[in-house]
Design a protein around this motif. Structure first.
Motif, PDB file in Angstrom:
ATOM      1  N   ALA A   5     -21.170  14.487  36.941  1.00 46.36           N
ATOM      2  CA  ALA A   5     -20.734  13.347  36.112  1.00 46.36           C
ATOM      3  C   ALA A   5     -21.816  13.016  35.080  1.00 46.36           C
ATOM      4  O   ALA A   5     -21.505  12.697  33.927  1.00 46.36           O
ATOM      5  N   ASN A   6     -23.080  13.123  35.467  1.00 46.54           N
ATOM      6  CA  ASN A   6     -24.156  12.790  34.531  1.00 46.54           C
ATOM      7  C   ASN A   6     -24.287  13.774  33.391  1.00 46.54           C
ATOM      8  O   ASN A   6     -24.584  13.375  32.259  1.00 46.54           O
ATOM      9  N   ILE A   7     -24.054  15.059  33.682  1.00 43.21           N
ATOM     10  CA  ILE A   7     -24.098  16.060  32.610  1.00 43.21           C
ATOM     11  C   ILE A   7     -22.934  15.806  31.639  1.00 43.21           C
ATOM     12  O   ILE A   7     -23.097  15.816  30.424  1.00 43.21           O
ATOM     13  N   VAL A   8     -21.770  15.507  32.213  1.00 41.70           N
ATOM     14  CA  VAL A   8     -20.604  15.186  31.388  1.00 41.70           C
ATOM     15  C   VAL A   8     -20.926  13.966  30.510  1.00 41.70           C
ATOM     16  O   VAL A   8     -20.680  13.944  29.302  1.00 41.70           O
ATOM     17  N   ARG A   9     -21.523  12.958  31.131  1.00 41.51           N
ATOM     18  CA  ARG A   9     -21.880  11.714  30.443  1.00 41.51           C
ATOM     19  C   ARG A   9     -22.862  11.979  29.301  1.00 41.51           C
ATOM     20  O   ARG A   9     -22.678  11.497  28.176  1.00 41.51           O
ATOM     21  N   GLU A  10     -23.896  12.768  29.569  1.00 41.43           N
ATOM     22  CA  GLU A  10     -24.897  13.057  28.528  1.00 41.43           C
ATOM     23  C   GLU A  10     -24.269  13.729  27.317  1.00 41.43           C
ATOM     24  O   GLU A  10     -24.604  13.412  26.175  1.00 41.43           O
TER      25      GLU A  10
ATOM     26  N   TYR B 277     -11.310  15.392  17.283  1.00 41.21           N
ATOM     27  CA  TYR B 277     -10.822  16.402  18.228  1.00 41.21           C
ATOM     28  C   TYR B 277     -11.829  17.551  18.327  1.00 41.21           C
ATOM     29  O   TYR B 277     -12.217  17.972  19.421  1.00 41.21           O
ATOM     30  N   ASN B 278     -12.283  18.022  17.179  1.00 39.51           N
ATOM     31  CA  ASN B 278     -13.215  19.148  17.186  1.00 39.51           C
ATOM     32  C   ASN B 278     -14.575  18.775  17.779  1.00 39.51           C
ATOM     33  O   ASN B 278     -15.231  19.598  18.409  1.00 39.51           O
ATOM     34  N   LYS B 279     -14.980  17.522  17.584  1.00 42.49           N
ATOM     35  CA  LYS B 279     -16.240  17.065  18.199  1.00 42.49           C
ATOM     36  C   LYS B 279     -16.146  17.153  19.718  1.00 42.49           C
ATOM     37  O   LYS B 279     -17.079  17.549  20.401  1.00 42.49           O
ATOM     38  N   MET B 280     -14.992  16.772  20.240  1.00 46.28           N
ATOM     39  CA  MET B 280     -14.799  16.834  21.696  1.00 46.28           C
ATOM     40  C   MET B 280     -14.688  18.285  22.161  1.00 46.28           C
ATOM     41  O   MET B 280     -15.206  18.648  23.215  1.00 46.28           O
ATOM     42  N   TYR B 281     -14.042  19.091  21.363  1.00 42.39           N
ATOM     43  CA  TYR B 281     -13.917  20.526  21.668  1.00 42.39           C
ATOM     44  C   TYR B 281     -15.325  21.119  21.846  1.00 42.39           C
ATOM     45  O   TYR B 281     -15.615  21.819  22.815  1.00 42.39           O
ATOM     46  N   VAL B 282     -16.207  20.770  20.926  1.00 38.89           N
ATOM     47  CA  VAL B 282     -17.591  21.256  20.992  1.00 38.89           C
ATOM     48  C   VAL B 282     -18.325  20.653  22.195  1.00 38.89           C
ATOM     49  O   VAL B 282     -19.035  21.349  22.922  1.00 38.89           O
ATOM     50  N   ALA B 283     -18.130  19.351  22.419  1.00 38.96           N
ATOM     51  CA  ALA B 283     -18.793  18.689  23.558  1.00 38.96           C
ATOM     52  C   ALA B 283     -18.363  19.361  24.866  1.00 38.96           C
ATOM     53  O   ALA B 283     -19.166  19.507  25.792  1.00 38.96           O
ATOM     54  N   TYR B 284     -17.099  19.772  24.929  1.00 41.26           N
ATOM     55  CA  TYR B 284     -16.608  20.415  26.152  1.00 41.26           C
ATOM     56  C   TYR B 284     -17.260  21.786  26.338  1.00 41.26           C
ATOM     57  O   TYR B 284     -17.683  22.138  27.434  1.00 41.26           O
TER      58      TYR B 284
ATOM     59  N   PHE C  20     -19.570  22.631  29.687  1.00 39.74           N
ATOM     60  CA  PHE C  20     -19.322  23.709  30.646  1.00 39.74           C
ATOM     61  C   PHE C  20     -20.443  24.741  30.606  1.00 39.74           C
ATOM     62  O   PHE C  20     -20.825  25.286  31.638  1.00 39.74           O
ATOM     63  N   ALA C  21     -20.978  25.000  29.411  1.00 40.29           N
ATOM     64  CA  ALA C  21     -22.097  25.948  29.308  1.00 40.29           C
ATOM     65  C   ALA C  21     -23.307  25.412  30.081  1.00 40.29           C
ATOM     66  O   ALA C  21     -23.994  26.163  30.776  1.00 40.29           O
ATOM     67  N   ARG C  22     -23.562  24.107  29.987  1.00 42.83           N
ATOM     68  CA  ARG C  22     -24.701  23.535  30.729  1.00 42.83           C
ATOM     69  C   ARG C  22     -24.514  23.657  32.230  1.00 42.83           C
ATOM     70  O   ARG C  22     -25.478  23.713  32.985  1.00 42.83           O
ATOM     71  N   LEU C  23     -23.267  23.672  32.653  1.00 47.63           N
ATOM     72  CA  LEU C  23     -22.985  23.821  34.087  1.00 47.63           C
ATOM     73  C   LEU C  23     -23.002  25.292  34.494  1.00 47.63           C
ATOM     74  O   LEU C  23     -22.763  25.629  35.652  1.00 47.63           O
ATOM     75  N   GLY C  24     -23.268  26.167  33.517  1.00 48.12           N
ATOM     76  CA  GLY C  24     -23.334  27.592  33.814  1.00 48.12           C
ATOM     77  C   GLY C  24     -21.953  28.209  33.975  1.00 48.12           C
ATOM     78  O   GLY C  24     -21.807  29.250  34.593  1.00 48.12           O
ATOM     79  N   LEU C  25     -20.937  27.554  33.418  1.00 49.73           N
ATOM     80  CA  LEU C  25     -19.571  28.065  33.553  1.00 49.73           C
ATOM     81  C   LEU C  25     -19.069  28.598  32.221  1.00 49.73           C
ATOM     82  O   LEU C  25     -19.396  28.045  31.164  1.00 49.73           O
ATOM     83  N   VAL C  26     -18.298  29.670  32.267  1.00 50.95           N
ATOM     84  CA  VAL C  26     -17.664  30.151  31.051  1.00 50.95           C
ATOM     85  C   VAL C  26     -16.239  29.614  31.037  1.00 50.95           C
ATOM     86  O   VAL C  26     -15.404  30.002  31.851  1.00 50.95           O
TER      87      VAL C  26
ATOM     88  N   LEU D  29     -19.969  32.675  25.316  1.00 45.02           N
ATOM     89  CA  LEU D  29     -19.718  31.235  25.494  1.00 45.02           C
ATOM     90  C   LEU D  29     -20.906  30.542  26.150  1.00 45.02           C
ATOM     91  O   LEU D  29     -21.162  29.371  25.914  1.00 45.02           O
ATOM     92  N   SER D  30     -21.670  31.293  27.013  1.00 44.49           N
ATOM     93  CA  SER D  30     -22.789  30.647  27.719  1.00 44.49           C
ATOM     94  C   SER D  30     -23.990  30.437  26.714  1.00 44.49           C
ATOM     95  O   SER D  30     -24.988  29.819  27.129  1.00 44.49           O
ATOM     96  N   SER D  31     -23.966  30.878  25.510  1.00 43.10           N
ATOM     97  CA  SER D  31     -25.056  30.565  24.551  1.00 43.10           C
ATOM     98  C   SER D  31     -24.772  29.303  23.793  1.00 43.10           C
ATOM     99  O   SER D  31     -25.492  28.893  22.931  1.00 43.10           O
ATOM    100  N   LEU D  32     -23.740  28.699  24.148  1.00 49.01           N
ATOM    101  CA  LEU D  32     -23.232  27.532  23.368  1.00 49.01           C
ATOM    102  C   LEU D  32     -23.823  26.200  23.807  1.00 49.01           C
ATOM    103  O   LEU D  32     -23.161  25.166  23.726  1.00 49.01           O
ATOM    104  N   THR D  33     -25.068  26.212  24.274  1.00 49.66           N
ATOM    105  CA  THR D  33     -25.642  24.910  24.655  1.00 49.66           C
ATOM    106  C   THR D  33     -26.360  24.269  23.471  1.00 49.66           C
ATOM    107  O   THR D  33     -26.714  23.108  23.513  1.00 49.66           O
ATOM    108  N   GLY D  34     -26.573  25.057  22.417  1.00 46.37           N
ATOM    109  CA  GLY D  34     -27.261  24.490  21.241  1.00 46.37           C
ATOM    110  C   GLY D  34     -26.261  23.847  20.291  1.00 46.37           C
ATOM    111  O   GLY D  34     -25.177  23.434  20.697  1.00 46.37           O
ATOM    112  N   ASP D  35     -26.609  23.772  19.016  1.00 43.73           N
ATOM    113  CA  ASP D  35     -25.697  23.198  18.031  1.00 43.73           C
ATOM    114  C   ASP D  35     -24.567  24.173  17.755  1.00 43.73           C
ATOM    115  O   ASP D  35     -24.778  25.377  17.698  1.00 43.73           O
ATOM    116  N   ILE D  36     -23.374  23.648  17.608  1.00 41.32           N
ATOM    117  CA  ILE D  36     -22.221  24.510  17.354  1.00 41.32           C
ATOM    118  C   ILE D  36     -21.627  24.086  16.011  1.00 41.32           C
ATOM    119  O   ILE D  36     -21.254  22.923  15.836  1.00 41.32           O
TER     120      ILE D  36
END
Ligand code: P5A
Length: 433
Positions: free
Chosen positions: A54-59, A174-181, A185-191, A232-239
């Motif tokens: 929940a905290n990663i999602v929140r951040e 919408y696209n901001k949320m798309y990127v946030a998502y 997921f990348a921060r959680l190590g999920l593709v 997809l897992s490199s997507l933790t930086g700016d998109i």
């Protein structure tokens, strides 16, 4: 935390009722217990993982400019009568009558409530764009709750709602949320593969689901295999916008919407796989603002219906999805970011005073260094301790025994690779700190 004082009821046998590995391991490692069908008690380690996710999602929501609030679980029926969804939602909605015979419900989602909040408090386009989220329990009386918390009746969702003056603004939100998502997921190590989706009961005409590939997934996906070359897992930086446009241009569709005859991707480039839906985003324009009368004064002074979108992440479902992606025959293998504890400290000889004293001292040092430790200080055999620590899935196991102490070393095991090294206490603290 000392295991002897903790509450982690592990179980050796596989529970019969659990059909998939994440459900089995959550029960066996003492993370959850079922209270009634699709409704679970989150035990201490389960709750720690849930809170970390929940905290990663929140951040990532905060980073994307969304603002956190908290709406109640219980909602008045009137709001849903206004939007027209009170009858349409059907049996999935848990309906409640209070002592004054007022019709209430346990919220399955919050579009109505937030639209009502907006209309009563926001009057001008100058206050837009606005995007608000909460992380709150939902209830959906699913026909077939199954796979443990994966398809529960009560589940934790992060849901947010964007408000914009026009379509262009709404598309940007919408696209901001798309990127946030993607980042979450990348921060959680999920593709997570973004899949074009039906907007179903939420309504609207632009929607993506985020699907984690897993054999135990409930959805069947067809997608352009080129999407897998996209890291997809490199997507933790700016998109950037270009990346978003490129990703959105790939073909990825759920079975129900996929039309083999008209598919733009050649058969040889098309992949089919099972997926777990961990997120779902919707643009639905003025669907709710029209039915519920949510308007703002535009730049020319005229009242316009506000443009909206809603965005959901299944926070509790993610716990299961993460286990599906991170386990072996012995148990869970938590990624560090969401592990209930970073380190498991195992005292091999409880009855050996020297060993116990050394373990206690090391435990205190690890705690003092701010490292989250689960200390197995129980009067139990080494085999049982190793088995439990593997099952619970802490990323690092520190093993203290009389032989090592004689040599002045402590064993450190990496749960994921199984690699073991012998380190001095100083080296150990430096490595884990
Ligand atoms: C978007 C946010 C919505 O409810 N309204 C607010 C929109 N979308 S959704 O797709 O229906 O749900 C969002 C995510 O919640 C998870 N989810 C569940 N998790 C566990 N058990 C369930 N029964 C359940 N139902 C939905 C999914 O991850 C889904 O993507």
């Amino acid at each position: 935390m000392r295991l002897s004082k903790h509450f982690i009821p592990t179980v050796k046998e596989n529970p019969k009722e659990a059909e998939i590995v994440s459900h089995r391991l959550m029960l066996r490692s003492g993370m959850i217990r079922q209270s009634s069908a699709g409704i679970y008690i989150w035990l201490p380690t389960g709750l720690r993982v849930l809170n970390k996710i929940a905290n990663i999602v929140r951040e990532e929501q905060n980073r994307a400019g969304a603002i956190e609030l908290l709406m109640p679980t219980i909602q008045p029926a009137e709001l849903w009568q206004e939007s027209g969804r009170y009858d349409a939602y059907g049996k999935e909605m848990l309906r409640i009558t209070d002592r004054h015979e007022r019709d209430m419900l346990f919220g399955p989602t919050n579009e109505e409530m937030i639209t009502d909040l907006f209309k009563n408090n926001v009057k001008s386009y100058k206050d837009l764009p606005l995007n608000m989220y909460h992380i709150q329990w939902k209830f959906r009386d699913e026909v077939r709750p199954r796979f443990g918390i994966m398809r529960g009746r009560e589940f934790l969702m992060k849901d947010n709602y964007s408000f914009d003056l026009d379509f262009e603004g709404a598309k940007e939100s919408y696209n901001k949320m798309y990127v946030a998502y993607l980042r979450t997921f990348a921060r959680l190590g999920l593709v997570a593969i973004p899949v074009k989706a039906d907007s179903g009961a939420i309504g609207g005409d632009m929607s993506h689901e985020f699907q984690i590939l897993a054999e135990t997934g409930e959805s069947t996906l067809h997608y352009d295999k080129a999407i897998e070359d996209f890291d997809l897992s490199s997507l933790t930086g700016d998109i950037d916008d270009e990346t978003v446009a490129k990703l959105q241009s790939y073909y990825a569709m759920e079975e129900e919407k996929h039309d083999a005859d008209n598919c733009p991707v050649a058969d040889s480039d098309l992949k089919t796989a099972k997926g777990i839906e961990v997120g779902h985003i919707f643009y639905f324009g003025t669907k709710y603002s029209e039915s519920m009368g949510a308007t703002v004064a535009g730049p020319d002074g005229k009242e316009v219906n506000v443009e909206m979108g809603s965005y959901g992440i299944g926070v509790s479902r993610l716990v299961g999805a993460l286990i599906e992606a991170n386990h072996d025959d012995n148990g869970i293998i938590w990624p560090e970011a969401v592990a209930p504890y970073k380190v498991g400290l195992i005292n091999l000889r409880f009855k050996d005073e020297n060993c116990t004293a050394a373990c206690d001292a090391l435990y205190n040092k690890l705690e003092a260094a701010g490292i989250e430790v689960l200390y197995d200080d129980r009067d139990a055999g080494a085999g049982a301790k190793f088995a439990d620590m593997d099952l619970i899935g802490v990323p690092w196991q520190v093993v203290v025994g009389p032989k090592g102490l004689e040599k002045g070393v402590i064993e450190l095991k990496n749960r994921r690779t199984g690699e073991r090294v012998e380190l001095t206490e100083e080296e150990l603290l430096e490595k884990l700190g």
